[in-house]
Scaffold this active site. Sequence first.
Site, mmCIF file in Angstrom:
data_model
loop_
_atom_site.group_PDB
_atom_site.id
_atom_site.type_symbol
_atom_site.label_atom_id
_atom_site.label_comp_id
_atom_site.label_asym_id
_atom_site.label_seq_id
_atom_site.Cartn_x
_atom_site.Cartn_y
_atom_site.Cartn_z
ATOM 1 N N HIS A 1 0.924 -3.391 2.107
ATOM 2 C CA HIS A 1 1.293 -4.392 1.109
ATOM 3 C C HIS A 1 1.815 -3.743 -0.174
ATOM 4 C CE1 HIS A 1 -3.123 -4.610 -0.610
ATOM 5 N NE2 HIS A 1 -2.439 -3.634 -1.174
ATOM 6 N N ASN B 1 -2.506 -1.606 4.558
ATOM 7 C CA ASN B 1 -1.769 -2.458 5.510
ATOM 8 C C ASN B 1 -0.287 -2.569 5.140
ATOM 9 O OD1 ASN B 1 -1.813 -4.071 3.270
ATOM 10 N ND2 ASN B 1 -2.785 -5.835 4.243
ATOM 11 N N ASP C 1 -0.107 -7.597 -10.245
ATOM 12 C CA ASP C 1 -1.080 -8.545 -9.698
ATOM 13 C C ASP C 1 -2.369 -8.585 -10.505
ATOM 14 O OD1 ASP C 1 -1.855 -5.980 -8.939
ATOM 15 O OD2 ASP C 1 -1.501 -6.291 -6.815
ATOM 16 N N GLU D 1 0.376 -9.712 1.187
ATOM 17 C CA GLU D 1 -0.309 -9.477 2.443
ATOM 18 C C GLU D 1 0.606 -9.837 3.623
ATOM 19 O OE1 GLU D 1 -2.502 -7.587 1.667
ATOM 20 O OE2 GLU D 1 -4.446 -8.529 1.495
#
Length: 291
Positions: free
Chosen positions: A138, A136, A67, A143
Site C-alpha cells: 500500500h 502489502n 494519512d 489498501e
Amino acid sequence: MEVVIRPNADAAADLVAQIIARALRSNPRLVMGLATGNTMESVYARLVQLHRKEGLDFSACSTFNLDEYVGLPADHVNSYRHYMNHHLFAHVNIRLQNTHLPDGMAADLTAECANYERLITENGGIDLQLLGIGQNGHLGFNEPLSALRSRTRVKVLSPVTRAQNAPLFPSPDLVPQRAITMGVGTILDCRRCVLLATGEEKAAIVAKAVEGPITSMISATSLQLHAECTLILDAAAGSKLKESEYYHWVFGNLPMWEPFRTTPTLVAKNGFQPGHQPEKKPVEAVSDILE
Ligand code: GLP
C-alpha cells in the site's frame, strides 16, 4: 519510473534527504507530501541535521501528510500528527500552520476528506511526495482494491496492515480499524514522487511494485503510471529485482544523478551518526503549538 539501489539503508536515506534538501533550496515554497513509518524516521533525522548544520530552511514550505488514523486525537502518541511533530516539525523552523494532516477526529469524515483535497488544490498541488511502502504494497493507507483514481477518503485497514503497525500500539486490538488516506489518484497528481524502501522484508513487494503488472490490489504498482517517480532502495529491498544491473547503470551514468553521486554522504559531511535520532523534545498538544 526510475530505481536507484544504494548499498545500505543509511546511503538510501541520505539520498532521499539530499533530494528533498535540493528541492527545498531551489524552491523554498515547496509543497511537500510526507509519509510516516519506521523507514521515514532516518530521513527526518537527516533533515533535522541539515537544518541544524547547514541551515536548511523550512520557513516557507508547506506539507501534506498522506494519512491519519480515524479516532486518534492529534496529541495521541500513536497519531501521525504526533509522529510528525516528534520526528520533524518540532526540530526545524517549519510553521505549524503550514503543516497539514487529515483530522481523524472530524465529526464529518467525508467533509474532512473533501476539505483535505481542497486544501491541497488551494496550495497549488504537491510538488514532491515522499512515500514508503506497506508490506502489502500500500501507499498511504490505500489498501487492496483501492481504485487507481481514488481521492482522499476513509479506508478500512487490512489485517496485514493492522498486524504490521501493531507493535507501535500497547496492544494489537488498539490499532484503529480505519484511516483517512490520500487516494491513489491524489498521489498520482503530485509532480514528483520519491519512494523509499529498505530491508529484506520489503524485497518481494518492491519487485511486484516495480516489475509486476499494475493492479489495484497493490497500490504501489500505480507508480508505474507516474512520469516523475523515483524508487530509492537499499541493496536488501532491491534484491529481488530482475533488472537491477540496468538500474545501477542509469544511476551511475545519467547526468541528472551526477550531483547525488558526488555529494559526500551526510555521515562524511556532518559527522552524522547512522541511527541517530533527533533530540526528543516533549511534544505539546498541537492546539498549544499552533497558537
Ligand atoms: C504505514 C503508513 C504508510 C507507510 C508504511 C510503511 O502503513 N501508512 O504510509 O508507507 O507504514 O511503514 P514502515 O516504514 O514502518 O515499513
